[in-house]
Design a protein around this motif. Structure first.
Motif, short mmCIF file in Angstrom:
data_model
loop_
_atom_site.label_atom_id
_atom_site.label_comp_id
_atom_site.label_asym_id
_atom_site.label_seq_id
_atom_site.Cartn_x
_atom_site.Cartn_y
_atom_site.Cartn_z
N THR A 269 5.78 27.29 0.14
CA THR A 269 5.82 27.52 1.60
C THR A 269 6.21 28.94 1.98
O THR A 269 6.34 29.25 3.16
N ARG A 270 6.43 29.78 0.97
CA ARG A 270 6.88 31.16 1.20
C ARG A 270 8.20 31.22 1.95
O ARG A 270 8.43 32.13 2.76
N ALA A 271 9.05 30.27 1.70
CA ALA A 271 10.37 30.28 2.33
C ALA A 271 11.18 31.44 1.80
O ALA A 271 11.09 31.79 0.63
N ASN A 272 11.97 32.07 2.67
CA ASN A 272 12.84 33.18 2.23
C ASN A 272 14.30 32.90 2.58
O ASN A 272 15.15 33.77 2.47
N LEU A 273 14.58 31.66 3.04
CA LEU A 273 15.92 31.34 3.52
C LEU A 273 16.23 29.87 3.24
O LEU A 273 15.39 29.00 3.46
N LEU A 274 17.44 29.61 2.72
CA LEU A 274 17.91 28.24 2.53
C LEU A 274 19.06 28.02 3.51
O LEU A 274 20.00 28.81 3.56
N ILE A 275 18.98 26.94 4.31
CA ILE A 275 20.05 26.62 5.26
C ILE A 275 20.66 25.28 4.88
O ILE A 275 19.95 24.26 4.84
N PHE A 276 21.95 25.28 4.56
CA PHE A 276 22.65 24.06 4.17
C PHE A 276 23.37 23.46 5.38
O PHE A 276 24.01 24.19 6.14
N ASP A 277 23.31 22.14 5.49
CA ASP A 277 23.95 21.46 6.62
C ASP A 277 25.41 21.13 6.31
O ASP A 277 25.88 20.03 6.55
N ARG A 278 26.11 22.06 5.75
CA ARG A 278 27.54 21.90 5.49
C ARG A 278 28.08 23.29 5.16
O ARG A 278 27.33 24.19 4.80
N GLU A 279 29.39 23.44 5.32
CA GLU A 279 29.97 24.77 5.06
C GLU A 279 30.01 25.01 3.55
O GLU A 279 30.46 24.16 2.78
N LEU A 280 29.53 26.16 3.13
CA LEU A 280 29.51 26.52 1.72
C LEU A 280 30.71 27.40 1.39
O LEU A 280 31.16 28.19 2.21
N THR A 281 31.20 27.25 0.17
CA THR A 281 32.27 28.14 -0.28
C THR A 281 31.66 29.48 -0.67
O THR A 281 30.46 29.55 -0.99
N PRO A 282 32.43 30.57 -0.68
CA PRO A 282 31.88 31.87 -1.09
C PRO A 282 31.24 31.82 -2.48
O PRO A 282 30.20 32.44 -2.70
N SER A 283 31.85 31.07 -3.41
CA SER A 283 31.30 31.02 -4.78
C SER A 283 29.97 30.26 -4.79
O SER A 283 29.07 30.61 -5.57
#
Length: 592
Positions: A269-283
Motif C-alpha cells: 500500500t506504500r504506507a510510510n507511517l504506522l499509528i498505534f492505538d495505544r501509548e508506546l514506550t520510547p524503547s
C-alpha cells in the motif's frame, strides 16, 4: 562494501576467514538465484566452521555481504546505500545455510528468515540445507507476494499464504526460475496494484494497528475513532491490523508474526507511517522504527499533531507546544558518540555535555518559559471572568465528546461563523458570546475543547488554562451525539474526565444533539432515553427544539423572582473574547 566478513567471526581461524573473504570474488549469473558451484562452496565452508553462512547478492550477481552466524541463527547487518522507497524491493537477495544434523534431515525457512524478508524488503530469501558431510542439500526459497491474486499457478508448493510464496524445495541444479524475470514481475505487480494509484504520494499513508487484549470491549469504536483522528490530521488510512493478544509485546507491542503482516501490507500500500492505538514506550518506538524503516507514532502523538494544526490563538499554540515538548522529553536519545560536544576555556575542559543533555536542558528551559507565559494568559482570563461576574452575567459552558456538535450549537445560538467541521477537535480555542433567551434574559455561552477517551495526560495538564472556563461556569451543557452508536460510552468518558477535574457536581444539563440523523423508530427510543437522562433532544444543525433548550437553560440559570440582567449596552467590548459581547443576536426561533 570492501571484503569484510560480517557477523559472528569470533573464534574463526585465519584460514577460515580467508575462505570466507574469497566468496566476494564469486559471481552469480544475473538470471540465476544462485549457481551450483557457489552453493557447493558455501555448504563446504559452513560445515567446516559449523556455523551458518549467508550471502547478500545484488541483481548484477555480485556478492555485497558475507555474513557468519551461529549454528542455528544468522543476523543480517545494517544495510546502507540501498534504495529505501517503501514500494520497491531492496535489490538484494539473501541466501544462507541451514546446518542439518543426524536427527533432522530437512530444514525449512523459519520465522527469522521471513522477518528479514519482510522487514528488509529483500528480493527473496533462500535457506540451503547443508548435510553433515558438507554436501549441499535442497534449497528453500520464498519471496513476498505483491498481491494475493498474483501468481495463481506456477511452481509453488501448497505451503503458501497471503504474504509469501514458497518455491517447491529442490536441489540448486534443479532451479529453473529466471531470477531477473521473477523480480521484474514482482515489481511490475507492486506498481500495478490499483489502490496505490489512488494514493497521493505527497501525503502520509498510514496503517492503523490495534491490540485487542482479552475481554476488552469497544474495539469497533476504537477503530472508528482512530480512523477519524487520522482523517482529521490529514492522514490517508491505507490499512488496519488487529491482533488479539493477552498482553503487549515489550519490544514491538504486536508479535513478530503480525509485524510481518504489517510490513507486507506497507509494501503493498506504500504506507510510510504506522499509528498505534495505544501509548508506546520510547524503547518500543525506537525498536519499531529501526526494524521497519517506517515512521511510528502512537495515538497521543496523533492527537498532539491535530492540536498543533488546529491551535490558532497564542494561548492554544503555547498549550500545544508545552504538551509536545513534555511528550518528546523522555523520548530523546543519543544517536551517536560523534554528537558529544567539547566546551573550551578554564573549567570547561573534559567531555562536557552531550548533545542529548543539551537538548534536554533546552527543552526544560523552553517548557518553563512557555508555562510562565501561559500563567500570565491564565491570569488575564481570570481577570476578565471576574469583571464579567461583576456585571452579574450567568455563564454556560459547552462540554462534550469531540465532534458532538458543540461549535455548531454555539454558532446557531450566537449567529456566529466559527469553524465547525465534521472532524475531531475542530475547536481548540475557547470563545465566549452573549445570548438572549426568548424571555429577554441574557447569559454568556462558552465553547470549549472537546473531550476524548483516554485523553493524553500531557494534554490534560496543558489545557488546564482553557478548561478553567468550566470552573467559573454557572451551568455545564453536556452535548451528546445521540446518533453515534457508542454514545453511552462517550457519556461515560466525559463524566470520567469531569470527575477527575472535580466538575461532576457542577449544575449540568444534558443535550442530545443530531436527532435529525435518526430514523423515526430511533426517535421514539430517544424520547425514553431523554427522560432517563433528563436530556433535551435537539438538532443544532437544523435548529430543532432550540427554544425548548433556551427555556430549560433559563429555568436552570434564573429564579422566577430574579430581576432581568443589566442591559447589554453596558457591557464593555474589552471584557469579551474575540468580539464576543459586542453584539447579541435575537432569540432563536425554532421551526419545531
Amino acid at each position: 562494501m570492501g571484503h569484510n566478513v560480517f557477523g559472528n567471526t569470533v573464534g574463526l581461524k585465519p584460514s577460515e576467514l580467508k575462505n570466507l573473504e574469497r566468496l566476494y570474488r564469486r559471481r552469480v549469473p544475473p538470471a540465476s538465484i544462485i549457481s551450483h558451484e557457489l552453493a557447493r562452496e558455501l555448504a563446504r565452508i559452513s560445515a567446516e566452521i559449523n556455523r551458518q553462512v549467508g550471502l547478500l547478492i545484488n541483481r548484477k550477481g555480485e556478492i555485497d555481504y558475507v555474513v557468519v552466524g551461529t549454528f542455528n541463527r544468522i543476523e543480517i547487518p545494517e544495510l546502507r546505500g540501498y534504495r529505501d522507497h517503501i514500494a520497491r524491493l531492496k535489490g538484494l537477495r539473501f541466501i544462507h545455510t541451514h546446518l542439518l544434523t543426524s536427527k533432522s534431515n530437512q530444514s525449512e525457512l523459519d520465522q527469522d528468515d521471513l522477518i528479514d524478508l519482510a522487514l528488509l524488503r529483500l528480493d527473496l530469501v533462500g535457506a540451503l540445507e547443508v548435510n553433515p558431510n558438507g554436501e549441499p542439500g535442497k534449497i528453500h526459497i520464498a519471496h513476498i507476494i505483491p498481491d494475493p491474486e498474483f501468481f495463481t499457478g506456477g511452481p509453488f508448493s501448497e505451503k503458501e499464504n497471503q504474504f509469501f510464496y514458497f518455491l517447491k524445495p529442490c536441489y540448486v541444479w534443479e532451479l529453473r526460475e529466471n531470477f531477473l524475470e521473477l523480480i521484474k514481475n514482482l515489481e511490475d505487480e507492486l506498481e500495478r496494484i490499483k489502490p496505490l494509484k489512488e494514493v497521493d504520494e505527497q501525503k502520509d499513508r498510514a496503517i492503523l494497528i490495534f491490540l485487542k487484549e482479552s475481554n476488552e470491549p469497544y474495539l469497533e469504536e476504537r477503530i472508528f475513532e482512530l480512523k477519524e483522528l487520522a482523517r482529521t490530521a490529514g492522514v490517508t488510512v491505507v490499512g488496519e491490523v488487529v491482533q488479539k493478544k493477552t498482553s503487549p509485546d515489550p519490544r514491538y507491542v504486536i508479535g513478530k508474526g503480525k509485524l510481518l503482516e504489517v510490513m507486507v501490507l506497507a509494501l503493498r500500500t506504500r504506507a510510510n507511517l504506522l499509528i498505534f492505538d495505544r501509548e508506546l514506550t520510547p524503547s518500543q518506538v525506537r525498536a519499531l522504527t529501526e526494524n521497519t524503516d517506517l515512521r511510528v507514532i502512537d495515538r497521543t502523538q496523533l492527537i498532539l499533531d491535530i492540536f498543533a494544526q488546529r491551535a490558532k490563538s497564542k494561548e492554544g499554540k503555547i498549550q500545544v507546544e508545552i504538551a509536545q515538548l513534555k511528550y518528546t522529553l523522555p523520548r530523546l536519545r543519543a544517536k551517536d558518540d560523534a554528537f558529544s560536544r567539547l566546551t573550551g576555556g578554564i573549567g570547561g575542559r573534559g567531555p562536557g555535555e552531550t548533545k542529548l543533555e543539551i537538548d534536554r536542558r533546552r527543552i526544560k528551559d523552553r517548557i518553563a518559559k512557555l508555562e510562565r507565559e501561559l500563567e500570565q494568559i491564565s491570569q488575564e482570563r481570570d481577570l476578565r471572568r471576574k469583571r464579567r461576574k461583576k456585571l452579574e452575567f450567568k455563564t454556560v459552558a459547552l462540554i462534550g465528546y469531540t465532534n458532538a456538535g458543540k461549535t455548531t450549537l454555539f454558532n446557531t445560538l450566537a449567529k456566529s461563523q466559527y469553524l465547525a467541521e465534521d472532524k475531531l477537535f475542530a475547536t481548540l480555542d475557547p470563545v465566549t458570546k452573549a445570548i438572549r433567551t426568548p424571555n429577554n434574559r441574557v447569559f454568556l455561552i462558552t465553547d470549549t475543547v472537546g473531550f476524548i477517551r483516554n485523553l493524553p495526560e500531557e494534554l490534560k495538564k496543558a489545557f488546564k488554562a482553557t478548561l478553567e472556563e468550566l470552573y467559573s461556569a454557572d451551568l455545564l451543557l453536556h452535548i451528546v451525539d445521540i446518533s453515534h452508536p457508542e454514545f453511552e460510552t462517550q457519556i461515560e468518558a466525559v463524566n470520567q474526565i469531569l470527575e477527575e477535574m472535580g466538575l461532576l457536581h457542577y449544575p449540568m444539563l444534558m443535550v442530545f444533539n443530531k436527532i435529525d440523523l435518526l430514523s423515526p423508530s430511533e426517535l421514539q427510543a430517544i424520547k425514553l432515553l431523554s427522560s432517563r437522562y433528563q436530556a433535551i433532544p435537539i438538532s443544532a444543525k437544523k435548529g430543532e427544539n432550540l427554544d425548548l433548550l433556551l427555556n430549560k437553560i433559563e429555568e436552570k440559570l434564573f429564579t422566577p423572582l430574579g430581576s432581568l440582567e443589566k442591559p447589554l449596552f453596558e457591557v464593555e467590548p474589552a471584557f469579551a473574547e474575540e468580539e464576543s459581547l459586542t453584539k447579541v443576536p435575537p432569540a432563536h426561533t425554532s421551526d419545531v
